[in-house]
Design a protein around this motif. Structure first.
Motif, short mmCIF file in Angstrom:
data_model
loop_
_atom_site.label_atom_id
_atom_site.label_comp_id
_atom_site.label_asym_id
_atom_site.label_seq_id
_atom_site.Cartn_x
_atom_site.Cartn_y
_atom_site.Cartn_z
N LYS A 71 -10.26 -0.39 2.42
CA LYS A 71 -10.78 0.60 0.97
C LYS A 71 -10.70 -0.13 -0.18
CE LYS A 71 -9.36 4.77 -1.40
NZ LYS A 71 -8.68 6.06 -1.29
N GLU A 72 -9.49 -0.74 -0.35
CA GLU A 72 -9.25 -1.48 -1.53
C GLU A 72 -10.36 -2.65 -1.55
OE1 GLU A 72 -5.67 -2.59 -4.45
OE2 GLU A 72 -5.41 -1.30 -2.71
N LEU A 73 -10.47 -3.31 -0.65
CA LEU A 73 -11.48 -4.59 -0.37
C LEU A 73 -12.78 -3.99 -0.84
CD1 LEU A 73 -12.16 -7.46 0.17
CD2 LEU A 73 -12.62 -6.81 2.52
N MET A 74 -13.28 -3.08 -0.39
CA MET A 74 -14.44 -2.30 -0.64
C MET A 74 -14.62 -2.09 -2.08
SD MET A 74 -15.66 0.23 2.57
CE MET A 74 -17.06 0.71 1.63
N ASN A 75 -13.66 -1.57 -2.75
CA ASN A 75 -13.50 -1.02 -4.21
C ASN A 75 -13.76 -2.48 -4.97
OD1 ASN A 75 -13.44 1.64 -3.47
ND2 ASN A 75 -11.24 1.60 -3.80
N LEU A 76 -13.00 -3.22 -4.67
CA LEU A 76 -12.99 -4.60 -5.36
C LEU A 76 -14.37 -5.16 -5.40
CD1 LEU A 76 -11.44 -6.78 -6.93
CD2 LEU A 76 -10.83 -7.66 -4.86
N PHE B 240 0.76 -1.17 0.12
CA PHE B 240 0.06 0.05 -0.19
C PHE B 240 0.86 1.43 -0.02
CE2 PHE B 240 -2.51 -3.14 2.32
CZ PHE B 240 -3.57 -3.48 1.28
N VAL B 241 1.93 1.25 0.60
CA VAL B 241 2.94 2.52 0.54
C VAL B 241 3.77 2.60 -0.76
CG1 VAL B 241 4.50 3.83 1.92
CG2 VAL B 241 2.61 2.68 2.93
N LYS B 242 4.49 1.57 -0.66
CA LYS B 242 5.44 1.38 -1.82
C LYS B 242 4.93 0.85 -3.22
CE LYS B 242 9.45 0.83 1.13
NZ LYS B 242 10.44 0.00 1.50
N GLN B 243 3.70 0.09 -2.93
CA GLN B 243 2.97 -0.49 -4.22
C GLN B 243 4.07 -1.07 -5.01
OE1 GLN B 243 -0.44 1.63 -5.82
NE2 GLN B 243 -1.14 1.87 -4.12
N ASN C 47 -2.53 4.97 10.62
CA ASN C 47 -1.81 5.46 9.25
C ASN C 47 -2.11 4.50 8.15
OD1 ASN C 47 -0.12 7.49 8.51
ND2 ASN C 47 1.59 6.11 8.34
N ILE C 48 -1.77 3.05 8.24
CA ILE C 48 -1.92 2.39 7.01
C ILE C 48 -2.61 1.24 7.33
CG2 ILE C 48 0.12 2.96 5.84
CD1 ILE C 48 1.27 0.72 7.12
N VAL C 49 -3.76 1.27 8.44
CA VAL C 49 -4.49 0.17 8.77
C VAL C 49 -5.71 0.23 7.87
CG1 VAL C 49 -6.22 -0.85 10.62
CG2 VAL C 49 -3.79 -0.23 11.11
N PHE C 50 -6.06 1.32 7.51
CA PHE C 50 -7.53 1.31 6.79
C PHE C 50 -7.22 1.27 5.14
CE2 PHE C 50 -8.67 4.61 10.22
CZ PHE C 50 -9.15 3.68 11.02
N GLN C 51 -6.32 1.24 4.83
CA GLN C 51 -6.05 0.98 3.25
C GLN C 51 -6.51 -0.53 2.78
OE1 GLN C 51 -5.18 3.49 1.46
NE2 GLN C 51 -5.52 2.32 -0.66
N PRO C 52 -6.39 -1.58 3.41
CA PRO C 52 -6.81 -2.64 2.80
C PRO C 52 -8.54 -2.85 2.76
CG PRO C 52 -5.28 -3.17 4.69
CD PRO C 52 -5.09 -1.80 4.48
N THR D 253 -5.96 -11.59 -1.66
CA THR D 253 -7.28 -11.15 -2.52
C THR D 253 -6.68 -9.85 -3.41
OG1 THR D 253 -8.92 -12.12 -1.02
CG2 THR D 253 -9.67 -10.61 -2.67
N ILE D 254 -6.20 -8.92 -2.56
CA ILE D 254 -5.92 -7.52 -3.44
C ILE D 254 -4.67 -7.82 -4.27
CG2 ILE D 254 -5.11 -5.13 -2.72
CD1 ILE D 254 -6.64 -5.34 -0.17
N TYR D 255 -3.68 -8.38 -3.72
CA TYR D 255 -2.63 -8.76 -4.64
C TYR D 255 -2.83 -9.25 -5.92
CZ TYR D 255 2.02 -10.84 -6.32
OH TYR D 255 2.93 -11.32 -6.98
#
Length: 261
Positions: free
Chosen positions: A141-146, A43-46, A134-139, A74-76
């Motif tokens: 967000k991406e799971l919801m979008n998917l 999520f940071v360096k992607q 700081n970065i807990v929420f990013q997974p 799943t996201i990967y």
């Protein structure tokens, strides 16, 4: 003084990365360190470098009862457009009976690190919560979008996303995860008129939980880290998650309390 200097000179992400190199972190938890490494790469360096799927598989083995490692997987795979594998990993999340994003473990570890470094007490709990966010929420967000995208055209995705939503609703260890659980169900159900009754129940249940937390905030001013709460509250956060910790803290309030749910 080291944590104070770190916090004052670096942005939030660099602060987290640096704190995770301190001795207390290195001795704390292989799973927490592994989770941090995956978050940074995903999520940071992607950075799709070869070691990322290896790290994800390792976390899946170490924490196989938890839905979080399978969310990373799943996201990967979805990012690589391997939707069949992504769907298989999503189904594995749906079959889990726990979902721990390590938010409160990270909070506890950061809190201890800052305490040992004599971080100012008036900012101690607020700083720990801020860094943990700081970065807990990013997974999520991406799971919801998917899920939102795939559920529009696939009944199989829709059903699995609903099941993952129910898992987060009931087993998510932070209130935000519970709300994401409701959102996953809402978005999956809103396109079919035959799902109207199920959708209505999701919305009612969401409002009940949200109302309960609003009342809790009025009575427990330490929930959002504006001040320190009882030690038992922080122990319960790590052991049981936010909802149970708040429920237990409410039990310590003078009677009567009107915010039960």
């Amino acid at each position: 003084m080291v944590a104070i200097l770190i916090a004052s000179q670096l942005d939030s992400q660099k602060t987290l990365d640096t704190l995770y190199t301190l001795e207390s972190f290195l001795q704390h938890s292989n799973i927490l360190l592994l989770d941090q490494a995956i978050k940074n790469k995903l999520f940071v360096k992607q950075n799709p470098e070869p070691e990322l799927p290896i790290l994800i598989e390792k976390l899946k083995r170490l924490d196989h009862h938890n839905g979080l490692p399978f969310t990373y997987s799943t996201i990967y795979h979805a990012r690589k457009n391997n939707l069949l594998i992504a769907f298989e990993e999503l189904n594995k999340i749906a079959k889990k009976n726990m979902y721990n994003d390590f938010y409160w473990k990270r909070f506890s570890t950061l809190l201890n690190t800052l305490q040992e470094a004599s971080y100012p007490k008036e900012h101690l709990y607020t700083a720990s919560v801020k860094f943990s966010h700081n970065i807990v929420f990013q997974p999520y967000k991406e799971l919801m979008n998917l899920c939102n995208e795939q559920s529009k055209s696939s009944v199989a995705w829709k059903n699995s996303c609903i099941q993952v939503g129910k898992l987060l609703e009931h087993k998510g260890t932070i209130f935000f995860a519970n709300m994401v659980g409701f959102a996953l169900q809402r978005e999956a159900l809103k396109h079919d008129i035959d799902d109207a009754a199920a959708l209505k129940k999701v919305m009612v249940d969401r409002e009940i939980l949200n109302h309960w937390r609003v009342n809790a905030l009025k009575n427990l001013d330490f929930i959002e880290a504006q001040k320190k709460g009882p030690d038992s509250y922080y122990n319960d956060l790590v052991q049981f998650g936010e909802r149970k910790a708040v429920e237990n803290a409410i039990k310590l309030l003078p009677k009567p309390y009107k915010g039960e749910h």
